[in-house]
Each structure stands twice: as structure tokens, then as C-alpha cells.
Design a protein around this motif. Structure first.
Motif, mmCIF file in Angstrom:
data_model
loop_
_atom_site.group_PDB
_atom_site.id
_atom_site.type_symbol
_atom_site.label_atom_id
_atom_site.label_comp_id
_atom_site.label_asym_id
_atom_site.label_seq_id
_atom_site.Cartn_x
_atom_site.Cartn_y
_atom_site.Cartn_z
ATOM 1 N N ARG A 166 0.855 -1.189 0.000
ATOM 2 C CA ARG A 166 0.000 0.000 0.000
ATOM 3 C C ARG A 166 0.892 1.240 0.000
ATOM 4 O O ARG A 166 1.895 1.289 0.729
ATOM 5 C CB ARG A 166 -0.909 0.022 1.223
ATOM 6 N N VAL A 167 0.529 2.227 -0.802
ATOM 7 C CA VAL A 167 1.341 3.438 -0.956
ATOM 8 C C VAL A 167 1.314 4.269 0.324
ATOM 9 O O VAL A 167 0.249 4.574 0.869
ATOM 10 C CB VAL A 167 0.852 4.275 -2.158
ATOM 11 N N LEU A 168 2.517 4.647 0.773
ATOM 12 C CA LEU A 168 2.683 5.519 1.937
ATOM 13 C C LEU A 168 3.019 6.946 1.526
ATOM 14 O O LEU A 168 2.752 7.882 2.270
ATOM 15 C CB LEU A 168 3.800 4.989 2.842
ATOM 16 N N GLY A 169 3.641 7.102 0.359
ATOM 17 C CA GLY A 169 4.052 8.411 -0.113
ATOM 18 C C GLY A 169 4.982 8.265 -1.305
ATOM 19 O O GLY A 169 5.292 7.155 -1.732
ATOM 20 N N VAL A 170 5.426 9.394 -1.827
ATOM 21 C CA VAL A 170 6.329 9.418 -2.975
ATOM 22 C C VAL A 170 7.703 9.858 -2.487
ATOM 23 O O VAL A 170 7.818 10.846 -1.762
ATOM 24 C CB VAL A 170 5.796 10.364 -4.076
ATOM 25 N N VAL A 171 8.735 9.103 -2.887
ATOM 26 C CA VAL A 171 10.106 9.393 -2.470
ATOM 27 C C VAL A 171 11.041 9.235 -3.658
ATOM 28 O O VAL A 171 10.682 8.626 -4.672
ATOM 29 C CB VAL A 171 10.565 8.471 -1.317
ATOM 30 N N GLU A 172 12.241 9.745 -3.530
ATOM 31 C CA GLU A 172 13.258 9.568 -4.570
ATOM 32 C C GLU A 172 13.798 8.144 -4.434
ATOM 33 O O GLU A 172 14.024 7.650 -3.329
ATOM 34 C CB GLU A 172 14.357 10.612 -4.382
ATOM 35 N N ARG A 173 13.978 7.440 -5.550
ATOM 36 C CA ARG A 173 14.368 6.031 -5.518
ATOM 37 C C ARG A 173 15.684 5.820 -4.775
ATOM 38 O O ARG A 173 15.829 4.872 -4.006
ATOM 39 C CB ARG A 173 14.474 5.468 -6.935
ATOM 40 N N GLY A 174 16.654 6.702 -4.994
ATOM 41 C CA GLY A 174 17.928 6.580 -4.288
ATOM 42 C C GLY A 174 17.757 6.637 -2.783
ATOM 43 O O GLY A 174 18.412 5.897 -2.042
ATOM 44 N N GLU A 175 16.873 7.497 -2.310
ATOM 45 C CA GLU A 175 16.609 7.590 -0.875
ATOM 46 C C GLU A 175 15.930 6.317 -0.374
ATOM 47 O O GLU A 175 16.246 5.820 0.718
ATOM 48 C CB GLU A 175 15.750 8.807 -0.557
ATOM 49 N N ALA A 176 14.987 5.786 -1.170
ATOM 50 C CA ALA A 176 14.320 4.540 -0.778
ATOM 51 C C ALA A 176 15.343 3.420 -0.617
ATOM 52 O O ALA A 176 15.279 2.640 0.341
ATOM 53 C CB ALA A 176 13.264 4.164 -1.818
ATOM 54 N N ILE A 177 16.288 3.350 -1.532
ATOM 55 C CA ILE A 177 17.320 2.316 -1.455
ATOM 56 C C ILE A 177 18.236 2.561 -0.251
ATOM 57 O O ILE A 177 18.509 1.661 0.535
ATOM 58 C CB ILE A 177 18.118 2.255 -2.775
ATOM 59 N N GLU A 178 18.681 3.795 -0.110
ATOM 60 C CA GLU A 178 19.590 4.130 0.987
ATOM 61 C C GLU A 178 18.967 3.856 2.352
ATOM 62 O O GLU A 178 19.609 3.313 3.245
ATOM 63 C CB GLU A 178 19.980 5.606 0.893
ATOM 64 N N ARG A 179 17.690 4.197 2.509
ATOM 65 C CA ARG A 179 17.012 4.023 3.797
ATOM 66 C C ARG A 179 16.331 2.655 3.938
ATOM 67 O O ARG A 179 15.715 2.383 4.950
ATOM 68 C CB ARG A 179 15.990 5.131 4.005
ATOM 69 N N ARG A 180 16.466 1.833 2.864
ATOM 70 C CA ARG A 180 15.882 0.500 2.847
ATOM 71 C C ARG A 180 14.369 0.534 3.020
ATOM 72 O O ARG A 180 13.775 -0.313 3.677
ATOM 73 C CB ARG A 180 16.565 -0.424 3.863
ATOM 74 N N TRP A 181 13.738 1.535 2.379
ATOM 75 C CA TRP A 181 12.286 1.632 2.372
ATOM 76 C C TRP A 181 11.733 0.746 1.260
ATOM 77 O O TRP A 181 12.317 0.655 0.170
ATOM 78 C CB TRP A 181 11.842 3.060 2.104
ATOM 79 N N LEU A 182 10.629 0.124 1.513
ATOM 80 C CA LEU A 182 9.986 -0.675 0.471
ATOM 81 C C LEU A 182 9.508 0.213 -0.665
ATOM 82 O O LEU A 182 8.955 1.294 -0.435
ATOM 83 C CB LEU A 182 8.792 -1.445 1.046
ATOM 84 N N HIS A 183 9.725 -0.236 -1.881
ATOM 85 C CA HIS A 183 9.235 0.422 -3.087
ATOM 86 C C HIS A 183 8.958 -0.690 -4.089
ATOM 87 O O HIS A 183 8.991 -1.869 -3.727
ATOM 88 C CB HIS A 183 10.251 1.453 -3.610
ATOM 89 N N ARG A 184 8.638 -0.355 -5.330
ATOM 90 C CA ARG A 184 8.213 -1.360 -6.302
ATOM 91 C C ARG A 184 9.194 -1.488 -7.461
ATOM 92 O O ARG A 184 9.722 -0.495 -7.944
ATOM 93 C CB ARG A 184 6.842 -0.979 -6.865
#
Length: 114
Positions: free
Chosen positions: A13-31
Motif C-alpha cells: 500500500r502506498v505511503l508516499g512518494v520518495v526519490e528512488r535513491g533515498e528509498a534504497i539508501e534508507r531501505r524503504w519498500l518500493h516497487r
């Protein structure tokens, strides 16, 4: 140039929009969406990643794909990635998705078939 992706939870489920590099760096789930390309004989396309790629340069892979852009559906992303990576368009069919604990970061991985 920034790549914007949907940050998602453990239920995709979508929590918000983030920059992909930040998602990877912070280990946030993305698609991430991938395509498995097969011919009529059932052979699977295997390709070699470019030596200048930032992730797994020169490695062989049987998946084509990449990040799902913010607001984009898995199937649309898979078709876009197919066009970007092979320079061709073709219909893709969604097969399944799963929560992947990837080497670089965790993500929801959708597999489609051509």
C-alpha cells in the motif's frame, strides 16, 4: 535526474512518494517490475548488463526491468522497461509479485511474462 517512486508498506500500500535513491539508501519498500522474455520454444532470454551500470555491471540476468515510477502500475512499468532495455514493445502479462529482501534494498517485485 531523480527517479520518483511510491514508498509502500509490507502489504504494498502506498505511503508516499520518495526519490528512488533515498528509498534504497534508507531501505524503504518500493516497487520493481520485471519481464521474463520467452520464445515459442520456451527458451528464456538471458542478457549481459552493461559494464557501466551502477548495479551488477557485466553480470548476466534473465530478468529485464527496473523501478516502478510513482503512480505507475506494475504492468505499465514492465512494458516501459522492456521498451527502454530492448528497444521493442510487446504485450506483457502479470504473473505474480512478492516481497523481496534484495541485496541492495527490500522491494515488492512483480514478475510479468512476454
Amino acid at each position: 535526474m531523480a527517479e520518483w517512486v511510491d514508498r509502500v508498506d509490507e502489504h504494498d500500500r502506498v505511503l508516499g512518494v520518495v526519490e528512488r535513491g533515498e528509498a534504497i539508501e534508507r531501505r524503504w519498500l518500493h516497487r520493481v517490475a520485471t519481464v521474463v522474455c520467452r520464445d515459442a520454444g520456451g527458451r528464456v532470454l538471458v542478457h549481459r548488463r552493461p559494464d557501466e551500470d551502477s548495479r551488477f555491471p557485466g553480470a548476466y540476468n534473465w530478468l529485464l526491468g527496473g523501478g516502478v515510477e510513482a503512480g505507475e502500475e506494475y504492468g505499465a512499468a514492465a512494458g516501459r522497461e522492456l521498451a527502454e532495455e530492448l528497444g521493442t514493445t510487446a504485450p506483457v502479462r502479470f504473473r505474480f509479485k512478492f516481497l523481496c529482501q534484495g541485496v541492495i534494498s527490500p522491494y515488492w517485485l512483480a514478475c510479468t511474462r512476454r
